[in-house]
Design a protein around this motif. Sequence first.
Motif, PDB file in Angstrom:
ATOM      1  N   VAL A   1      -6.827   2.556  -5.532  1.00  0.00           N
ATOM      2  CA  VAL A   1      -5.839   1.691  -4.413  1.00  0.00           C
ATOM      3  C   VAL A   1      -6.479   0.223  -4.411  1.00  0.00           C
ATOM      4  O   VAL A   1      -7.396  -0.075  -4.149  1.00  0.00           O
ATOM      5  CB  VAL A   1      -5.843   2.386  -2.923  1.00  0.00           C
ATOM      6  CG1 VAL A   1      -5.038   1.436  -2.132  1.00  0.00           C
ATOM      7  CG2 VAL A   1      -5.451   3.737  -3.319  1.00  0.00           C
TER       8      VAL A   1
ATOM      9  N   VAL B   1      -6.896  -3.622  -2.915  1.00  0.00           N
ATOM     10  CA  VAL B   1      -6.808  -4.232  -1.708  1.00  0.00           C
ATOM     11  C   VAL B   1      -7.070  -5.809  -2.064  1.00  0.00           C
ATOM     12  O   VAL B   1      -7.826  -5.943  -2.991  1.00  0.00           O
ATOM     13  CB  VAL B   1      -7.653  -3.534  -0.537  1.00  0.00           C
ATOM     14  CG1 VAL B   1      -7.185  -2.096  -0.387  1.00  0.00           C
ATOM     15  CG2 VAL B   1      -9.173  -3.723  -1.018  1.00  0.00           C
TER      16      VAL B   1
ATOM     17  N   ASP C   1       3.573  -1.457   7.163  1.00  0.00           N
ATOM     18  CA  ASP C   1       3.835  -2.329   6.366  1.00  0.00           C
ATOM     19  C   ASP C   1       5.294  -2.876   7.273  1.00  0.00           C
ATOM     20  O   ASP C   1       6.441  -2.241   6.932  1.00  0.00           O
ATOM     21  CB  ASP C   1       4.237  -1.937   4.839  1.00  0.00           C
ATOM     22  CG  ASP C   1       4.778  -3.089   4.284  1.00  0.00           C
ATOM     23  OD1 ASP C   1       5.566  -4.041   4.972  1.00  0.00           O
ATOM     24  OD2 ASP C   1       5.148  -3.088   2.888  1.00  0.00           O
TER      25      ASP C   1
ATOM     26  N   LEU D   1       0.958  -1.067   0.031  1.00  0.00           N
ATOM     27  CA  LEU D   1       0.042   0.093   0.083  1.00  0.00           C
ATOM     28  C   LEU D   1       0.974   1.133   0.065  1.00  0.00           C
ATOM     29  O   LEU D   1       1.912   1.376   0.779  1.00  0.00           O
ATOM     30  CB  LEU D   1      -0.963  -0.051   1.225  1.00  0.00           C
ATOM     31  CG  LEU D   1      -1.907  -0.829   1.421  1.00  0.00           C
ATOM     32  CD1 LEU D   1      -2.819  -0.999   2.707  1.00  0.00           C
ATOM     33  CD2 LEU D   1      -3.114  -0.637   0.265  1.00  0.00           C
TER      34      LEU D   1
ATOM     35  N   LEU E   1     -10.912   4.159  -1.334  1.00  0.00           N
ATOM     36  CA  LEU E   1      -9.791   3.587  -1.860  1.00  0.00           C
ATOM     37  C   LEU E   1      -9.993   3.133  -3.290  1.00  0.00           C
ATOM     38  O   LEU E   1      -9.044   3.190  -4.102  1.00  0.00           O
ATOM     39  CB  LEU E   1      -9.362   2.237  -1.068  1.00  0.00           C
ATOM     40  CG  LEU E   1      -8.816   2.618   0.341  1.00  0.00           C
ATOM     41  CD1 LEU E   1      -8.713   1.243   1.175  1.00  0.00           C
ATOM     42  CD2 LEU E   1      -7.601   3.323   0.314  1.00  0.00           C
TER      43      LEU E   1
ATOM     44  N   VAL F   1      -1.133   3.320   8.127  1.00  0.00           N
ATOM     45  CA  VAL F   1      -0.868   2.443   7.087  1.00  0.00           C
ATOM     46  C   VAL F   1       0.519   1.869   7.429  1.00  0.00           C
ATOM     47  O   VAL F   1       1.565   2.720   7.897  1.00  0.00           O
ATOM     48  CB  VAL F   1      -0.330   3.331   5.648  1.00  0.00           C
ATOM     49  CG1 VAL F   1       0.213   2.101   4.628  1.00  0.00           C
ATOM     50  CG2 VAL F   1      -1.848   3.880   5.147  1.00  0.00           C
TER      51      VAL F   1
ATOM     52  N   VAL G   1      -2.754   6.120  -0.085  1.00  0.00           N
ATOM     53  CA  VAL G   1      -4.091   5.774   0.941  1.00  0.00           C
ATOM     54  C   VAL G   1      -4.556   7.223   1.491  1.00  0.00           C
ATOM     55  O   VAL G   1      -5.442   7.713   1.755  1.00  0.00           O
ATOM     56  CB  VAL G   1      -3.582   4.835   1.904  1.00  0.00           C
ATOM     57  CG1 VAL G   1      -4.442   4.519   3.032  1.00  0.00           C
ATOM     58  CG2 VAL G   1      -3.412   3.523   1.052  1.00  0.00           C
TER      59      VAL G   1
END
Length: 174
Positions: A114, A116, A164, A55, A109, A162, A60
């Motif tokens: 974006v 998902v 990661d 992402l 999104l 967000v 986002v």
Amino acid sequence: MSRVVAAIELYLDVDATRRIKTLWRSLEAEGVPTMAGLLGNRHRPHVSLAAAHRLDPRAVEAALDGLRVGAGLTLSMDFSGQFVGRVLWLGITPTEELLAHHRTVHERLAAAGVEVWDHYRPGRWVPHCTISMRVPNTQMSHAVRRCIEVLPLHATVTGAAVADHANDIHHPLP
């Protein structure tokens, strides 16, 4: 965990976070690996609204501009569950408010392009707080009982980001 996962994470109030971390420690002491030990202890108790292999935090944020992600949501964790692959979680009772907020996030999104994972989209998403991604089969029933011992658990969402963790990305959302 073998695959990279990025997510929009909702963070919980201090009391709920403390109770879940206590559960993590208890399970770890009993030989059940939890989210606490994954990726250098970067995880904190959360609920993911969306997930994907990657992402872009700025994309986002732009898609959700003006939306206070998770603001004002109260979550009730009233049951425990499992996903295929030895994933153990605390289940969140899906309220109209939570599902409407989730739908709004996903509509924005999608409008911004974006991508998902399908199983996080409205109509398929199972609201949950992951406890472990890899409970040994021989310990699953014990781990489920441990989870049930902390229920019910009520939480207020205090922030969102967000995240990661495998790539050291943590981008707070307004």
